[in-house]
Design an enzyme around this catalytic site. Structure first.
Site, PDB file in Angstrom:
ATOM      1  N   GLY A 159     -90.165  30.618  57.105  1.00  0.00           N
ATOM      2  CA  GLY A 159     -89.865  29.033  57.375  1.00  0.00           C
ATOM      3  C   GLY A 159     -88.783  28.697  58.231  1.00  0.00           C
ATOM      4  N   CYS A 160     -88.369  27.492  58.595  1.00  0.00           N
ATOM      5  CA  CYS A 160     -87.751  26.847  59.355  1.00  0.00           C
ATOM      6  C   CYS A 160     -86.025  27.184  58.050  1.00  0.00           C
ATOM      7  CB  CYS A 160     -88.023  25.352  59.400  1.00  0.00           C
ATOM      8  SG  CYS A 160     -88.806  24.469  60.488  1.00  0.00           S
ATOM      9  N   ALA A 161     -86.196  27.684  56.775  1.00  0.00           N
ATOM     10  CA  ALA A 161     -84.799  27.663  56.007  1.00  0.00           C
ATOM     11  C   ALA A 161     -84.066  29.338  56.340  1.00  0.00           C
ATOM     12  CB  ALA A 161     -84.943  27.611  54.355  1.00  0.00           C
ATOM     13  N   PHE A 356     -83.768  23.494  54.888  1.00  0.00           N
ATOM     14  CA  PHE A 356     -85.245  23.464  54.389  1.00  0.00           C
ATOM     15  C   PHE A 356     -86.208  23.926  55.378  1.00  0.00           C
ATOM     16  CE2 PHE A 356     -82.703  20.030  55.580  1.00  0.00           C
ATOM     17  CZ  PHE A 356     -81.917  19.718  54.330  1.00  0.00           C
TER      18      PHE A 356
END
Length: 385
Positions: A159-161, A356
Site C-alpha cells: 500500500g501507500c506506506a 501510512f
C-alpha cells in the site's frame, strides 16, 4: 531507535518521477462517476461533494478509456455493467503500462545520482496495483542495464506506506554494507482499479487516486555530492485497533479498496507519541514530507502537530496536481521539497517523513537536506539525525 550520528552519510543521492501522458481533471472524473450513479441520485450528489472537497484538481491515468464519454467508459459504466474490465484484463494493462513509467523514473534517478547502472547492487521494486512473473524487477534489470547479479527485493502489496518502507530498507542495506548502492523503483496504476460504486465508503478511494512512478538511488554521499537527503533513524509501527480501517483485496473486477473515514482521527490520536519516540526529546524539525493520503490526513497531521501551511504545502501541492499515487507519492513530495530548497539556496535543514498504509501502518523517518558535503562538515550545531 537512537538517531544516527552526523557523520553517517547514507543518503538519497538522486530522485526521478514520472507520470502517464493522459491527464484528467477532477471535475471530469467526478462527472463520469456521478453519471454512472444516475439510478442512485443521493449517492451521485454525495460523490460530487466528496470529489470537490478532497483537495485534488488533476490526476493522471494510463487508461485512455477515461477520456471518452460516460457512455464509452467501461470502468464506470452508465448502464450495462457486463463489459466492466476483469481483473485479468486490468493486469494485462498493468503489465503493458507499468514498465515504461518505471523505466522513466529510474533513469532520471540514476542520472540525478550521477552513477552508472552497473554499479547498482540492490534493486527494491515496489507496487501494490499489479503483479506478474517474471516481474517488474526482472524487466528493469534488462532495460536499465543493471548487473544480472543485482540483489532483487520485490516489495509488493504494502500500500501507500511502501515507498517510505523501501527507502528505510535501502538505508539499512547501505548502513550494513557501505559499498552498496540501492535503486528503489515504485510504480502504481491506481486508476486501473476504479469500478462501479455501490456505497459511500468506496467514494473516498475513488476521489483521489492517480497513476505514476518514482525512483531514488540510496548510497553513501561524498565530497562530490550536492543537494541530497541524508537519512536518519526511522521505523514502522502498527497502530492499535485499526486493522479493518484500510483494506486492499483482489476482486473479480480489479482490486477492492476500503478506506475508513476514521483514518484521519486515528492518525491524530496515535501519531504524537510515535513522533516523540522518533525525535527522542528533540524539537520538531522544519521540514515535513507527509504522504498525502487525502486532504483529511494532511489536515490531521498539520493540526495535531501545529504545523504551518508552508510546512505542508509540498504534500498538498502533489495531492492537488497529481492525486494520491500510493507508494509512489512520498518521493514526489521529497523531490519537490528538495528542488525548492535548492532553488532558494537553503542551508541544511532537518525533517521528518511520514507515510501510512494498510495495517494501519505508519512509517516514520528522520532526514536532513544537505546542500553540499562540505557545508555539512563545517556545521557545529546540534545534529539530531
Amino acid at each position: 531507535m537512537n538517531p544516527v550520528s552526523n557523520n553517517s552519510q547514507v543518503s538519497i543521492l538522486g530522485i526521478g518521477t514520472a507520470l502517464p501522458i493522459h491527464s484528467i481533471s477532477q471535475s471530469v472524473i467526478a462527472e463520469l462517476l456521478a453519471t454512472s450513479l444516475h439510478d442512485q441520485p443521493d449517492l451521485a450528489r454525495f460523490s460530487r461533494r466528496i470529489f470537490r472537497s478532497c483537495g485534488v484538481e488533476t490526476r493522471y491515468t494510463c487508461e485512455p478509456n477515461y477520456l471518452g464519454t460516460s457512455e464509452e467508459c467501461r470502468y464506470l459504466p452508465v448502464g450495462d455493467r457486463s463489459n466492466i474490465p476483469t481483473t485479468e484484463e486490468r493486469m494485462n494493462t498493468y503489465r503493458r503500462e507499468a514498465l515504461p513509467l518505471a523505466i522513466e523514473a529510474a533513469e532520471k534517478a540514476i542520472k540525478d545520482a550521477d552513477i552508472q547502472p552497473g554499479n547498482i547492487t540492490h534493486l527494491i521494486s515496489v507496487s501494490c496495483t499489479g503483479q506478474y512473473v517474471p516481474g517488474l524487477d526482472v524487466m528493469l534489470i534488462r532495460h536499465l542495464g543493471l548487473s544480472s547479479r543485482v540483489n532483487r527485493l520485490p516489495l509488493i502489496f504494502q500500500g501507500c506506506a511502501a515507498g517510505l518502507k523501501a527507502i528505510q530498507m535501502a538505508r539499512d542495506i547501505v548502513q550494513s554494507t557501505p559499498d552498496s548502492q540501492v535503486l528503489v523503483v515504485c510504480v502504481e496504476l491506481c486508476t486501473l482499479h476504479f469500478q462501479p460504486v455501490k456505497e459511500r465508503e468506496a467514494l473516498f478511494a475513488a476521489s483521489f487516486f492517480g497513476d505514476g512512478a518514482s525512483s531514488c538511488v540510496i548510497g553513501h554521499a561524498d565530497q562530490y555530492h550536492t543537494h541530497y537527503l541524508q537519512l536518519g533513524t526511522g521505523y514502522s509501527v502498527l497502530l492499535p485497533d485499526s486493522t479493518e480501517d484500510m483494506t486492499w483485496e483482489v476482486g473479480n473486477a480489479g482490486f477492492d479498496l476500503y478506506l475508513s473515514p476514521r483514518i484521519p482521527k486515528l492518525l491524530g490520536t496515535h501519531l504524537v507519541p510515535e513522533l516523540e519516540m522518533l525525535l527522542a526529546g528533540d524539537n520538531l524539525p522544519d521540514l515535513w514530507a507527509i504522504h498525502p493520503g487525502g486532504r483529511g490526513i494532511v489536515d490531521s497531521v498539520q493540526n495535531v502537530l501545529n504545523l504551518r501551511d508552508d510546512q505542508t504545502k509540498f504534500s498538498r501541492d502533489i495531492l492537488k496536481n497529481a492525486g494520491n499515487l500510493s507508494s509512489v507519492t512520498i518521493m514526489f513530495v521529497l523531490d519537490a521539497m528538495r528542488s525548492e530548497l535548492q532553488s532558494v539556496d537553503s542551508t541544511a535543514k532537518e525533517g521528518v517523513a511520514l507515510a501510512f498504509g494498510p495495517g494501519l501502518t505508519a512509517e516514520l523517518m528522520r532526514f536532513r537536506y544537505v546542500p553540499s558535503y562540505a557545508s555539512l562538515l563545517t556545521e557545529h550545531d546540534h545534529a539530531y539525525l
